[in-house]
Design an enzyme around this catalytic site. Sequence first.
Site, mmCIF file in Angstrom:
data_model
loop_
_atom_site.group_PDB
_atom_site.id
_atom_site.type_symbol
_atom_site.label_atom_id
_atom_site.label_comp_id
_atom_site.label_asym_id
_atom_site.label_seq_id
_atom_site.Cartn_x
_atom_site.Cartn_y
_atom_site.Cartn_z
ATOM 1 N N LYS A 1 6.789 10.546 -99.159
ATOM 2 C CA LYS A 1 6.497 9.212 -99.691
ATOM 3 C C LYS A 1 6.485 9.184 -101.214
ATOM 4 C CE LYS A 1 3.408 7.298 -96.099
ATOM 5 N NZ LYS A 1 3.955 5.951 -95.969
ATOM 6 N N HIS B 1 0.648 2.826 -100.550
ATOM 7 C CA HIS B 1 1.490 4.018 -100.656
ATOM 8 C C HIS B 1 2.884 3.654 -100.170
ATOM 9 C CE1 HIS B 1 0.739 4.647 -96.283
ATOM 10 N NE2 HIS B 1 -0.530 4.438 -96.571
ATOM 11 N N HIS C 1 1.922 6.722 -89.580
ATOM 12 C CA HIS C 1 1.722 6.533 -88.141
ATOM 13 C C HIS C 1 2.845 7.182 -87.338
ATOM 14 C CE1 HIS C 1 -1.489 3.603 -88.920
ATOM 15 N NE2 HIS C 1 -1.737 3.592 -87.618
ATOM 16 N N ARG D 1 3.674 -0.912 -86.551
ATOM 17 C CA ARG D 1 3.549 -1.111 -88.000
ATOM 18 C C ARG D 1 4.672 -2.010 -88.526
ATOM 19 N NH1 ARG D 1 -1.125 0.087 -90.388
ATOM 20 N NH2 ARG D 1 -0.175 1.029 -92.245
#
Length: 498
Positions: free
Chosen positions: A316, A378, A385, A447
Site C-alpha cells: 500500500k 491508507h 480485508h 469493501r
Amino acid sequence: MSDRRADAREQRLRAARTEFARTVPEHRNNGEEADYAPLANYSKGLPHNEFGEADPAAYRLLRRAVATGQEEDYERIPLGGDRLLTNPRAGLSFDLEGPDPQALTLAPAPRIDQPRNSAEMAELYWMALCRDVPFTRFDDDPLIAEAAGDLSTAYTDLRAPRQGSEVTPGTLFRGDTRGDLVGPYLSQFLLKDVPYGTLLVRQLQDTPRKRDFLTDFTEWLKVQNGADRKPTRNRKERRYIQTPRDMAHYVHFDALYQAYLNSCLILFGMDAPLDAGNPYNFSANQAGFGTFGPPHLLSLVTEVASRALKAVWFQKWNVHRRLRPEEFGGRVHTHLAGRRDYPMIDQEILDSRAVKSVHERHGSFLLPQAFPEGSPTHPAYGAGHATVAGACVTVLKAWFDESTPLTDPVVPDESGTTLVPYKGPDSEQLTVGGELNKVAANIAIGRSLAGVHWRSDYSESVRLGEEIAIGILRELRCTSHERFSFTLSRFDGTAITI
C-alpha cells in the site's frame, strides 16, 4: 538425550535459511506517480485545494517519508484534518513466522488512463446504485439487469465473472472462483449458526440505514482533507445479511479474521472431514490437539491475519499508493462538471451509463459511499480485508477436505430475520472449498460494495494472502514432530500439496 536447546536453535535457523533462499521480488508500481502525481495517487488526509487535489509539497513529504523510513520524516507529513494516516510503517516491520513482509509483491495496479480502471470504476458505480436490492432478488430486479447489461457491453477490459461472454444477474458482483458462482450469493459461512462453546450464535447483524454519503462535493472535499465523520449503528433491529448495503456494513465493523474464525467453528461443529494428510487420520490411539487439532487451527487461522497485514501494508504505502475509488470519483466529477480538465482519465468511464445514473439520483458524479467517513486513511492497493481473507481461507482449505458437501443450504427470507432453505437448481453442489472461496470473496468484495475498494484490490490481494499462508504452513515442516501433508486448491483453481 539430545540437547533440546541446540535442537530448538537449529530448527529456527533451518526456517531462517529456507526464508533467506526465497527469491527477492521486484516491487513495481504502475508508473502513474511519475506521470500524474499526485492526481492519480492516494492523498486522503493531506491538505487539498478547492478541486480536491493534494497539496504537492505535502505529497512530496509523504513520498520522502516512504523513501527514508525515518520516524521524523513521517512526523513531518502535514495533515488536512483530524484523521491520522493509518500505520504507514507497518510494512517496514519484520516477522519471525512466514515470509518476510517484503518478500512478496503485487502486480502493478490498473492506471486511471486505462480501460481496465474504467471498467472497475463503472462496476463500483453500479454497486452503489444497487446497494439496497436483496441478493435473493438479483434474478428478477430490473436495476440488476441494467447493471449486468451495461457491464457486459460497454467496457473493453472488465475482468469479472461471466456466463459465456455475458455478465448476468447470476454472476454480477461475485468472486472469481468456480465456487463463487454456485449457489446463493452469500456464503453459508455468513449465514449458518456459529457453535461457540456452549453458545449457539445466530448471525444477525446490525441493520444499516438506507443512506449514501459523500455525494455532495463540499462534504466530499472536507473528508478528503481528513474531516472525521463517525458512523452510527442501529443495534436494536437485527437481521441476516440481505443486501449489498448489509454486506458493506458487516465489513465496516468486523474483526478482520472474524468470518474465518466463525467458518472454522462451523466446520468443527459439523464434524467436517479433515484433509487426508492430517497425521492423526492414521493413528489408532492418538488424536490431535495442540498440534493438528482444534486449538492449533483456531490459533493459526487468526495468526496469519497480522502477517498478511504487514505484507499488504508495505504494498500500500511503499509501492503502489493507489488512490481510493472515492478520490477518483472526485476527479470524474470535477472533469464532467467542467471545473477541471483531466485528459488522462480514460474515456470509457466518462461515457458510462452508471455515472450518468448516479448523477440523476444524487446530483453529482461522485461515487456514493456507504460509510460517512468514506475510505480508511491508507491507500487502496492491496486490500487489507482481501489479503487477510486469502490467508485465513487458505489455512482452512488446507486443514479440511474441500470436497465435502455443504448440505441444507439456506438464505434469508424476505424480512431478513429468518433463514429458509435455498431451493436453487445447484442446491446440492455446494462444497466446503467452494463456500470458503465464496466467504473470502464476500468479505473482500463487501469493501467494494461500500465504495472503498476496487475489484483488482480483491483479486490480486487474496493471492498475496494465499502465498503468506502457504509460507507459514510450509514452516510447520521445520517445527512439527508429526509427518503430515496439506493439499488445497489455489484461488486460480490449481492444486498444491505442502
